[in-house]
Design an enzyme around this catalytic site. Structure first.
Site, PDB file in Angstrom:
ATOM      1  N   GLU A  26       7.667 -21.930   7.881  1.00 22.46           N
ATOM      2  CA  GLU A  26       8.124 -21.017   8.930  1.00 22.46           C
ATOM      3  C   GLU A  26       9.148 -21.655   9.864  1.00 22.46           C
ATOM      4  O   GLU A  26       9.741 -20.978  10.708  1.00 22.46           O
ATOM      5  CB  GLU A  26       6.946 -20.514   9.754  1.00 22.46           C
ATOM      6  CG  GLU A  26       6.268 -21.565  10.601  1.00 22.46           C
ATOM      7  CD  GLU A  26       5.164 -20.980  11.478  1.00 22.46           C
ATOM      8  OE1 GLU A  26       5.236 -21.177  12.702  1.00 22.46           O
ATOM      9  OE2 GLU A  26       4.246 -20.331  10.934  1.00 22.46           O
TER      10      GLU A  26
ATOM     11  N   GLU B 101       0.803  -1.220   0.000  1.00 25.62           N
ATOM     12  CA  GLU B 101       0.000   0.000   0.000  1.00 25.62           C
ATOM     13  C   GLU B 101       0.838   1.272   0.000  1.00 25.62           C
ATOM     14  O   GLU B 101       0.307   2.371  -0.205  1.00 25.62           O
ATOM     15  CB  GLU B 101      -0.949  -0.009   1.199  1.00 25.62           C
ATOM     16  CG  GLU B 101      -2.059  -1.054   1.047  1.00 25.62           C
ATOM     17  CD  GLU B 101      -2.933  -1.199   2.281  1.00 25.62           C
ATOM     18  OE1 GLU B 101      -2.546  -0.675   3.354  1.00 25.62           O
ATOM     19  OE2 GLU B 101      -4.000  -1.831   2.175  1.00 25.62           O
TER      20      GLU B 101
END
Length: 269
Positions: free
Chosen positions: A112, A81
Site C-alpha cells: 500500500e 456481488e
C-alpha cells in the site's frame, strides 16, 4: 505535536483484557450503533457521486474501486456481488487491491506504500474517461489509493473516495469525497471494525443505487439476477408467479424457456 487522526484516536474503553465476554460484546455493539448515524450524515455526498456515476455508466463506462487491506477487500466484495445480483458483466464493476489478488487472503507487506502502483493497476485495466473510480481508505492517506485517485482525476476520470478522517489527502484529491466520521474504534486503530462497517454500508448504497438507476431492478425485485443455484431459481420462479399471477409450474416453464426472470416476465426471447 500533530493531532492524531480520528481513526487512530484512543478507544473510549480501556482494560479490554479484563472485561468479561458480555462486556466486550456490549461495548462493540454500542460503538457499532454509531455507524449508521455517521453514514446518514454523508447521504448528500453519496447522492452526488451516484448521480455523477450513472450517466457515465449509461454510456458504457465502468465503476472501479481501489483500496488496500480491509478497504480493498470490501471493494472487491461489493464488485464481485454485482454480476450475480444485477446480471451485469464481471468487468462492469471492478475491485482492485494493493498487492494484487493474493492480498485478498493474505496481507502483502508494504504494497500500500507505493504511490504509483495504483495508477499502474488501473492502466492495466484500460481505465478511461467514461469510467469512475472510488478510492477507499479509512485513514485517507494510503499512498496506493491517493496516488491512483490523483492520477485518475488528472486524466479526466470521475473520482470519489470513502474515508473516515476529516480533511485527508485522499479527500483533497478526489472530486467527490465521502468522509464518514465514525469516531474511535473499540480496539484503538482497528479500522476493520467501525470504519470497515461504514465503508461496506456506503459501498452497498452506491452500487445498489447505481444498478437500480441503470434499470436492473423492477419494483423491488432483482429481475436480472444470475440463476446460479437452486435457491435463486426458486426465487426467480416466485417472482414470475407474483408478477404474472400464474401457477408455479407455468412460471417454472417460462423461466426454463426464456432463461432470465426479466425475459420470462416480458415474454421475449
Amino acid at each position: 505535536m500533530n493531532k492524531k487522526p480520528l481513526t487512530e484516536s484512543d478507544s473510549l474503553y480501556d482494560h479490554l483484557e479484563k472485561m468479561s465476554t458480555i462486556e466486550l460484546l456490549k461495548g462493540i455493539n454500542e460503538e457499532d450503533k454509531k455507524v449508521a448515524e455517521a453514514v446518514e450524515k454523508c447521504i448528500p455526498q453519496i447522492e452526488a457521486v451516484v448521480n455523477a456515476i450513472v450517466p457515465r455508466m449509461q454510456k458504457g463506462g465502468r465503476l472501479f474501486y481501489i483500496g488496500a487491506g480491509t478497504s480493498g477487500r470490501l471493494g472487491i466484495v461489493d464488485a464481485s456481488e454485482c454480476p450475480p445480483t444485477f446480471g451485469v458483466s464481471h468487468d462492469k464493476v471492478i475491485g482492485l487491491i494493493a498487492g494484487g489478488d493474493s492480498a485478498i487472503r493474505k496481507a502483502v507487506e508494504f504494497a500500500e506504500d507505493d504511490l504509483e502502483q495504483g495508477w499502474r493497476d488501473l492502466q492495466s485495466n484500460d481505465i478511461g474517461e467514461l469510467d469512475s473510480l472510488i478510492g477507499i481508505a479509512a485513514s485517507g492517506r494510503t499512498p496506493y489509493v491517493v496516488g491512483a485517485t490523483k492520477h485518475a482525476r488528472a486524466h479526466g476520470i470521475l473520482t470519489g473516495c470513502i474515508t473516515c478522517n476529516q480533511d485527508s489527502k485522499l479527500a483533497e484529491v478526489a472530486e467527490y469525497p465521502i468522509e464518514i466520521l465514525v469516531g474511535p474504534e473499540f480496539v484503538t486503530g482497528s479500522t476493520r471494525m467501525k470504519a470497515g462497517t461504514s465503508q461496506k454500508l456506503v459501498l452497498n448504497m452506491i452500487s445498489t443505487s447505481v444498478m437500480i438507476k441503470l434499470g436492473h431492478v423492477q419494483g423491488n425485485k432483482m429481475v436480472d439476477m444470475q440463476l446460479s443455484n437452486d435457491k435463486l431459481v426458486e426465487r426467480g420462479v416466485q417472482m414470475i408467479m407474483e408478477k404474472l399471477d400464474i401457477p408455479e409450474e407455468e412460471a417454472r416453464k417460462r423461466l426454463r424457456r426464456f432463461g432470465t426472470v426479466r425475459k420470462a416476465i416480458l415474454g421475449v426471447e
